[in-house]
Design a protein around this motif. Structure first.
Motif, short mmCIF file in Angstrom:
data_model
loop_
_atom_site.label_atom_id
_atom_site.label_comp_id
_atom_site.label_asym_id
_atom_site.label_seq_id
_atom_site.Cartn_x
_atom_site.Cartn_y
_atom_site.Cartn_z
N ALA A 35 0.84 -1.20 0.00
CA ALA A 35 0.00 0.00 0.00
C ALA A 35 0.87 1.25 0.00
CB ALA A 35 -0.93 0.01 1.20
N ASP A 36 1.96 1.23 0.75
CA ASP A 36 2.86 2.37 0.75
C ASP A 36 3.49 2.57 -0.62
OD1 ASP A 36 2.40 3.06 3.35
OD2 ASP A 36 4.15 1.99 4.15
N LEU A 37 3.84 1.47 -1.27
CA LEU A 37 4.45 1.59 -2.60
C LEU A 37 3.44 2.09 -3.64
CD1 LEU A 37 6.62 -1.65 -2.75
CD2 LEU A 37 7.43 0.69 -2.57
N LEU A 38 2.17 1.75 -3.46
CA LEU A 38 1.15 2.19 -4.41
C LEU A 38 0.69 3.62 -4.15
CD1 LEU A 38 -1.09 -0.98 -4.66
CD2 LEU A 38 0.34 -0.01 -6.45
N GLY A 39 1.09 4.21 -3.05
CA GLY A 39 0.72 5.59 -2.78
C GLY A 39 -0.38 5.74 -1.76
N GLY A 40 -0.61 4.74 -0.95
CA GLY A 40 -1.60 4.87 0.11
C GLY A 40 -2.71 3.85 0.00
N TRP A 41 -3.45 3.69 1.11
CA TRP A 41 -4.50 2.68 1.19
C TRP A 41 -5.67 2.99 0.27
CZ3 TRP A 41 -3.57 -1.82 3.18
CH2 TRP A 41 -2.57 -1.94 4.14
N GLU A 42 -5.98 4.28 0.10
CA GLU A 42 -7.13 4.64 -0.75
C GLU A 42 -6.86 4.25 -2.20
OE1 GLU A 42 -9.36 8.68 -2.21
OE2 GLU A 42 -8.54 8.64 -0.18
N ARG A 43 -5.67 4.55 -2.69
CA ARG A 43 -5.35 4.21 -4.07
C ARG A 43 -5.25 2.69 -4.23
NH1 ARG A 43 -0.39 6.10 -7.90
NH2 ARG A 43 -1.08 4.86 -9.67
N ALA A 44 -4.70 1.99 -3.25
CA ALA A 44 -4.63 0.54 -3.31
C ALA A 44 -6.04 -0.07 -3.36
CB ALA A 44 -3.85 0.00 -2.11
N GLY A 45 -6.96 0.47 -2.58
CA GLY A 45 -8.33 -0.01 -2.60
C GLY A 45 -9.01 0.22 -3.94
#
Length: 52
Positions: A35-45
């Motif tokens: 999630a950190d690599l994708l830019g946060g939990w919201e973007r990962a979701g």
């Protein structure tokens, strides 16, 4: 790992519980890192739900 736990006196079910708990912690750690690599939990979701 299982044989190591058995040598220390853990019963089979208890040993499998320890192994499963370790795998859950590893999965949570990987989820947090991802999630950190994708830019946060919201973007990962959004990525997982297909919203972009």
């Amino acid at each position: 790992m299982y044989s190591q736990l058995r040598r220390t006196g853990c019963r089979p079910l208890e040993a499998f519980g320890h192994i499963a708990f370790g795998l859950v912690l590893l999965g949570l750690g990987l989820a947090c890192a991802g999630a950190d690599l994708l830019g946060g939990w919201e973007r990962a979701g959004r990525l997982l739900t297909g919203a972009g």
